[in-house]
Design an enzyme around this catalytic site. Structure first.
Site, short mmCIF file in Angstrom:
data_model
loop_
_atom_site.label_atom_id
_atom_site.label_comp_id
_atom_site.label_asym_id
_atom_site.label_seq_id
_atom_site.Cartn_x
_atom_site.Cartn_y
_atom_site.Cartn_z
N ASN A 110 71.77 -27.20 22.93
CA ASN A 110 70.90 -26.22 23.57
C ASN A 110 71.68 -24.99 23.97
O ASN A 110 72.84 -25.06 24.38
CB ASN A 110 70.10 -26.82 24.74
CG ASN A 110 70.93 -27.56 25.76
OD1 ASN A 110 71.95 -28.15 25.46
ND2 ASN A 110 70.49 -27.54 27.00
N GLU B 253 71.13 -21.68 26.29
CA GLU B 253 70.27 -21.11 27.32
C GLU B 253 70.49 -19.60 27.46
O GLU B 253 71.42 -19.03 26.87
CB GLU B 253 70.50 -21.85 28.65
CG GLU B 253 70.11 -23.31 28.51
CD GLU B 253 70.13 -24.08 29.81
OE1 GLU B 253 70.69 -23.60 30.81
OE2 GLU B 253 69.58 -25.20 29.81
N CYS C 80 66.25 -25.26 22.38
CA CYS C 80 66.62 -26.68 22.45
C CYS C 80 67.59 -27.06 21.33
O CYS C 80 67.59 -26.45 20.25
CB CYS C 80 65.39 -27.55 22.27
SG CYS C 80 64.20 -27.46 23.60
N GLU D 264 67.57 -29.66 19.38
CA GLU D 264 66.95 -30.19 18.16
C GLU D 264 66.60 -29.07 17.19
O GLU D 264 66.83 -29.15 15.98
CB GLU D 264 65.68 -30.98 18.49
CG GLU D 264 65.93 -32.24 19.29
CD GLU D 264 65.91 -32.01 20.81
OE1 GLU D 264 66.26 -30.89 21.25
OE2 GLU D 264 65.56 -32.94 21.54
N1 THU Z 1 66.32 -29.38 25.99
C1 THU Z 1 66.71 -29.67 24.72
O1 THU Z 1 67.69 -29.14 24.22
N2 THU Z 1 65.98 -30.56 24.02
C2 THU Z 1 64.87 -31.20 24.50
O2 THU Z 1 64.19 -31.89 23.76
C3 THU Z 1 64.49 -31.06 25.90
C4 THU Z 1 65.17 -29.97 26.65
C5 THU Z 1 67.10 -28.40 26.75
C6 THU Z 1 66.38 -27.13 27.03
C7 THU Z 1 67.09 -26.63 28.26
O3 THU Z 1 68.25 -25.90 27.85
C8 THU Z 1 67.54 -27.91 28.96
O4 THU Z 1 67.46 -28.94 27.99
C9 THU Z 1 66.71 -28.29 30.16
O5 THU Z 1 65.36 -28.31 29.85
#
Ligand code: THU
Length: 160
Positions: free
Chosen positions: A62, A64, A73, A75
């Protein structure tokens, strides 16, 4: 009126060592990706590693942003990276893991709704199920044999 009961199937593993050597390698790639995540706001790092049908592993984490919705995210970073480099190669498996700076993540971290929809697009396109393994920092590992198990009634392009 009649009731429809939709079933999803998952396999549960108690330990990474129950998985094949190949899948353990995929797990380690997801952990490696997770630990390189850029998640200063949520302090929740997610790693995703894909096994392609040509044997290659492509991973993502992820990313941000101070403008929160501009983040992405793990994935989707992984899947889009793989598909942009290897547009015609099928994805066999996806492994997801996560870690938090705030507390131990003891239960499996499943993909969010938008990631499920994105995975569904490529599963439909490749006409072959994609296995999805997901776990926390510790604890059990769950495996779905298809994205369909994670997203019943998925919207797909066969409707268009
Ligand atoms: N996040 C992911 O990378 N994958 C997911 O399926 C759920 C959430 C990340 C997004 C954000 O950077 C952090 O987790 C908190 O939500």
């Amino acid at each position: 009126m009649r009731n429809l009961d939709i079933r999803s199937h998952f396999e549960e593993y108690q330990d990474i060592n129950e998985l094949s050597i190949d899948d353990q390698e995929l797990y380690r790639s997801a952990v490696e990706a997770r630990d390189k995540a850029y998640a200063p706001y949520s302090e929740f790092s997610v790693g995703a590693a894909l096994r392609l049908e040509n044997g290659l592993i492509v991973s993502g984490n992820n990313q941000e942003n101070a403008a929160y919705p501009s983040g992405m995210c793990a994935e989707r970073v992984a899947v889009w990276s793989a598909l942009s480099q290897y547009p015609d190669v099928k994805i066999k498996k996806l492994f997801i893991t996560a870690r938090s700076e705030k507390k131990e993540v003891k239960r499996p971290v499943s993909p969010c709704g938008s990631c499920r929809q994105t995975l569904a697009e490529y599963e439909t396109r490749q006409k072959q199920p994609m296995e999805v393994y997901f776990t926390g920092e510790t604890g059990i590992i769950l495996k779905a044999t298809s994205v369909r198990d994670l997203l019943p009634f998925m919207f797909d392009n066969t409707l268009l």
